[in-house]
Design a protein around this motif. Structure first.
Motif, mmCIF file in Angstrom:
data_model
loop_
_atom_site.group_PDB
_atom_site.id
_atom_site.type_symbol
_atom_site.label_atom_id
_atom_site.label_comp_id
_atom_site.label_asym_id
_atom_site.label_seq_id
_atom_site.Cartn_x
_atom_site.Cartn_y
_atom_site.Cartn_z
ATOM 1 N N UNK A 241 35.911 24.728 35.655
ATOM 2 C CA UNK A 241 37.053 25.364 35.013
ATOM 3 C C UNK A 241 37.839 26.210 35.994
ATOM 4 N N UNK A 242 37.152 27.000 36.814
ATOM 5 C CA UNK A 242 37.832 27.799 37.833
ATOM 6 C C UNK A 242 36.809 28.234 38.864
ATOM 7 N N UNK B 229 44.534 34.781 36.175
ATOM 8 C CA UNK B 229 44.408 33.358 35.851
ATOM 9 C C UNK B 229 43.778 32.586 37.007
ATOM 10 N N UNK B 230 44.106 32.975 38.229
ATOM 11 C CA UNK B 230 43.543 32.247 39.362
ATOM 12 C C UNK B 230 42.159 32.735 39.729
ATOM 13 N N UNK B 231 41.984 34.071 39.692
ATOM 14 C CA UNK B 231 40.744 34.617 40.234
ATOM 15 C C UNK B 231 39.853 35.285 39.206
ATOM 16 N N UNK B 232 40.350 35.454 37.990
ATOM 17 C CA UNK B 232 39.579 36.265 37.056
ATOM 18 C C UNK B 232 38.901 35.490 35.942
ATOM 19 N N UNK B 233 39.491 34.374 35.531
ATOM 20 C CA UNK B 233 39.027 33.744 34.303
ATOM 21 C C UNK B 233 38.833 32.240 34.445
ATOM 22 N N UNK B 234 37.887 31.729 33.681
ATOM 23 C CA UNK B 234 37.795 30.292 33.488
ATOM 24 C C UNK B 234 38.564 30.010 32.196
ATOM 25 N N UNK B 235 39.810 29.650 32.327
ATOM 26 C CA UNK B 235 40.690 29.556 31.163
ATOM 27 C C UNK B 235 40.201 28.554 30.131
ATOM 28 N N UNK B 236 39.515 27.501 30.586
ATOM 29 C CA UNK B 236 39.077 26.453 29.670
ATOM 30 C C UNK B 236 37.802 26.820 28.917
ATOM 31 N N UNK B 237 37.147 27.912 29.315
ATOM 32 C CA UNK B 237 35.915 28.292 28.639
ATOM 33 C C UNK B 237 36.211 29.327 27.551
ATOM 34 N N UNK C 23 37.271 31.880 40.438
ATOM 35 C CA UNK C 23 36.938 32.961 39.502
ATOM 36 C C UNK C 23 35.425 33.043 39.323
ATOM 37 N N UNK D 60 33.951 34.724 42.395
ATOM 38 C CA UNK D 60 34.214 36.167 42.388
ATOM 39 C C UNK D 60 33.412 36.886 41.321
#
Lengths: 500, 326
Positions: free
Chosen positions: B199-200, A343-351, B203, B206
């Motif tokens: 959004x992040x 959730x922090x480093x792997x994904x853009x949760x809102x996309x 992420x 990375x």
């Protein structure tokens, strides 16, 4: 045992809908006083949703809830507390700069003449902690405590509400070491003997056998069965969870082809947390990276992936020295890093699922300067099938997916990028048995395609089952390297434990 | 399910436009002389320069950032062009090239401060707000800069950028800017990364995206839009006064928020921003048609901003409660 005991909670035919998902389908659950009742199921089976309904975070769409014999509607978390239901979430909710006492009594501070009465509050906290057999000073700063102690504080806080009869523990052992787990279990048994009903959510099968009295299995939002722990085997539980039998056995010999070239070599990697680490990776190999929490495994992975800057050390790709300073550099030479914290480093949760998958290789989806969204969706759709991402459409936002499916989206991201070297950091953390096996299968498929994998894992059976070779780290140093033929849990532990 | 999605999508898209229509209808009924082509033109014209700023800052806000210097950057760019034209004697066309260039430079500096020096956007651009305001005063020696108007030499300036006879030429630039901004945001790699960063950011980094580069680009693009906004401002008002310009950003940002872009980053659309701009312009013209002057307009703009965000929150909460039974 349960027939004489007082029933604390009875949930009957609970229904819950989310957009596109029937999250709970007539689920029933019962908790008695003085029992530890484990709730198990794959990710997305509905365990958390059921608990959120019980604690008032979600409102049910059907069914009834009885608490101590009374029919109730739980409006919100505060109301659940009033009914005597406390939950300790997987992610701890403590204020790190406040003391133990301040954390426990937040919102209910001891007051004298309109001012805070710290002395009285500390005494109250000491008394509570003593009664629970917890040896933590009430005046200690929570941020300075170990995660295990912080969790104790969180539990103490939950039990500080005097009416608490129901305690929900969501994956409590995930951040704990073996010794700490033992301590937690002692504590849980103690609570149980005092008549508290404990709902225990965990993915760790071994634990359930040790701690629980009954086990309720859920699958795909439905109630499957409730079993008495001592009359049942873990194979049975797993079979009920996934609906099929899974055999877990360690690998007996390396699957790496003789004479396979070295695709990655790191020499003398150094940073603040990493002390002079060197190792190499063969093509088609799964290299396990083992060690206790804090051994510096993730830090090594982040240095290779360019996520952090290294102080010194060299990285060779196919024998050639490469200069990796940023993640973009690492991706450029075909190294992909799948973080443990998706959730922090792997994904853009809102996309959307599609946009997340395309993120690593947007250049492939551009005609001139225009993004070809149709192509993105097409490719995302292929991965949805191939990796079996359970999502209504590829236009669904990733936030709404379950943990296992989110992990599959992360994996797809790197598959799209076609990296030859993938670093999996705790790829199955917080993921249920069924999804775990799917991830393992995907990793093997990747190996068959000629890719190479570094796998960080805290689970020994997983390491022994997947790795061709295991590098062990302790306190930032590499303490040993074991071929899969010689590796055993004992040997790994001996190398991973700090020598003092 | 896909049908369900589409319905939700439409509803979300319809909220802001229907507010715009309702506001317009309201003033058409209750305002004095509001329902006329003259007022419509006024509405359009008052949207020129704020609109350009709003398009620019939409990129920045979607990355999760903010740019407080857009108002003063616009004014500073207009002043620099005026200085080149009247004090240095540059031909007008050349001076007009300098205007967006100035905007770009300050935007780029913002980007460097935020992406490379890792300053919080609020602080970096607050500083840049003062820097641009001061720079405008210094370079102009605190003299108000004048652009050509109708009947003077270079009168083409007004015709080309403001109004040709009765035809509002400025609206064409507003429309063009909108189309370009919308295209860039939704159809290019840069635009897609803007959403991803908002959004992040970690992420995205990375994933191998050069996040710093695209953040700098977002602020630079914002500066460029301010620069073009400066030309439209100069053509509308023909003067650029040192020491002014701050406060413009409030309206530009308000339009973006009314248009449904989240200040937390990661979501928003250019269409929303366009509608936000017109909601504010209609409000301004409408209130004055009802005899309510500037201070009332300020007051109601504030109410609309708060109301828009409240409504959006309610909508999101309502959407979460929707029950879909298969």
């Amino acid at each position: 045992m349960s027939n004489q005991k007082e029933v604390l909670v009875r949930m009957t035919d609970i229904d819950k809908y989310f957009p596109g998902v029937h999250a709970l389908d007539k689920v029933s659950f019962e908790l008695c006083a003085g029992e530890v009742h484990a709730l198990v199921g794959e990710n997305g089976a509905g365990k958390s949703t059921l608990m959120k309904v019980l604690t008032g975070i979600y409102q049910k769409d059907g069914g009834t809830i009885e608490v101590m014999g009374q029919l109730v509607e739980v409006h919100d978390a505060g109301h659940a507390q009033k009914l005597g239901i406390s939950i300790v979430h997987q992610e701890l909710n403590l204020m790190k700069d406040l003391t133990v006492a301040e954390n426990i009594f937040i919102g209910r501070e001891s007051v004298k003449n309109g001012l805070l009465d710290k002395k009285a509050q500390n005494e109250r906290a000491e008394k509570l902690l003593n009664s629970l057999g917890i040896t933590i000073p009430a005046t200690a700063n929570v941020g300075r405590l170990t995660v295990a102690k912080q969790q104790m504080v969180e539990i103490a806080k939950a039990l500080s509400y005097e009416n608490t009869r129901v305690l929900i523990l969501d994956e409590p052992t995930a951040p704990l070491s073996d010794v700490e787990i033992e301590e937690l279990f002692k504590f849980v048994r103690n609570m149980r003997d005092r008549g508290v009903g404990i709902i225990y959510i965990s993915h760790r099968m071994g634990e359930l056998q040790e701690i629980s009295d009954r086990i309720t299995v859920m699958r795909d939002g439905q109630y499957v069965s409730t079993l008495i722990t001592r009359d049942t085997s873990m194979d049975e539980i797993i079979r009920l969870m996934v609906g099929r039998v899974i055999f877990e056995q360690p690998k007996t010999k390396s699957m790496v082809k003789p004479g396979a070239p070295v695709v990655l070599e790191v020499k003398n990697l150094k940073s603040r947390e990493v002390k002079d680490v060197s190792f190499h990776l063969y093509q088609g190999e799964i290299l396990g990276l083992s060690g206790l929490v804090g051994a510096g495994r993730t830090e090594v992975a982040r240095l290779i992936a360019g996520a952090d800057k290294r102080d010194s050390g060299e990285i060779y790709r196919d024998g050639k020295l490469v200069n990796i300073q940023t993640p973009a550099d690492a991706v450029e030479v075909g190294i992909g890093y799948l973080s443990e914290d998706r959730k922090r480093y792997g994904l853009c949760l809102g996309l959307t699922v599609a946009n997340n998958i395309a993120l690593t290789r947007l250049n492939n989806f551009i005609n001139g300067i225009v993004i070809n969204d149709r192509k993105i969706k097409g490719v995302a759709g292929e991965y949805k099938e191939k990796v079996d991402i359970r999502t209504p459409t590829v236009d669904t936002r990733v936030r709404t997916l379950s943990g296992g499916n989110q992990q599959k989206v992360v994996l797809s991201k790197w598959l799209v990028r076609d990296c030859d070297i993938l670093i999996f950091d705790e790829p199955t953390r917080g993921i249920d048995v069924g999804a775990k096996n799917e991830i393992y299968k995907l990793m093997h498929e990747l190996i068959d395609e000629g890719k190479s994998i570094i796998m960080i894992s805290s689970e020994m059976p997983e390491l022994l089952r997947m790795s061709d070779r295991i590098v062990v780290m302790c306190e930032g140093e590499k303490t040993g390297e074991l071929s899969i033929e010689e590796a055993t849990q004992e040997k790994i532990m001996a190398l991973a434990a700090p020598r003092k | 399910m896909s049908l369900q999605n589409r319905n939700k999508f439409d509803l979300q898209k319809l909220l802001a436009p229907s507010v715009l229509v309702i506001l317009y209808a309201f003033f058409a009924i209750f305002g004095k002389n509001f329902f006329s082509s003259y007022t419509l033109k006024t509405i359009l014209e008052s949207a020129y320069y704020t609109g350009l700023m709003s398009f620019g800052i939409t990129f920045v806000i979607i990355t999760g950032g903010i740019d407080l210097s857009i108002g003063t950057n616009l004014m500073c760019s207009a002043i620099v062009g005026g200085v080149a034209y009247s004090m240095w004697g540059w031909p007008l066309w050349l001076a007009l090239l300098l205007v967006p260039l100035t905007g770009v430079i300050f935007g780029f500096l913002n980007g460097i401060l935020v992406a490379k020096a890792k300053l919080p956007p609020f602080i970096a651009t607050l500083g840049m707000m003062l820097v641009t305001q001061g720079f405008g005063s210094i370079i102009s020696r605190v003299q108000t800069q004048r652009y050509p108007t109708i009947g003077t030499t270079d009168a083409w300036f007004k015709t080309v950028f403001y109004r040709a006879g009765e035809f509002p030429t400025g609206a064409l630039y507003l429309l063009a800017a909108f189309l370009i901004a919308a295209f860039v945001l939704s159809k290019t790699r840069f635009g897609r990364y803007v959403y991803a960063i908002g959004s992040n950011e970690e992420a995205t980094r990375l994933s191998g995206v050069k996040v710093d580069k695209y953040k700098i680009l977002a602020y630079t693009v914002c500066g460029l839009f301010c620069g073009f906004g400066a030309i439209l401002f100069a053509s509308t008002y023909t003067t650029a006064t040192p020491g002014t310009g701050n406060g413009f950003e409030t309206y530009a940002i308000a339009a973006v928020i009314i248009g449904g872009t989240s200040m937390a980053g990661g979501s928003g659309t250019m269409v929303g921003t366009l509608i936000g701009i017109f909601i504010m312009a209609v409000l301004r013209a409408g209130l004055s048609s009802m005899g309510l002057q500037g201070h009332w307009q300020t007051f109601f703009t504030g109410v609309v901003v708060i109301g828009a965000v409240l409504m959006d929150n309610l909508r999101v909460r309502a959407a979460q409660k929707v029950k879909v039974r298969n």
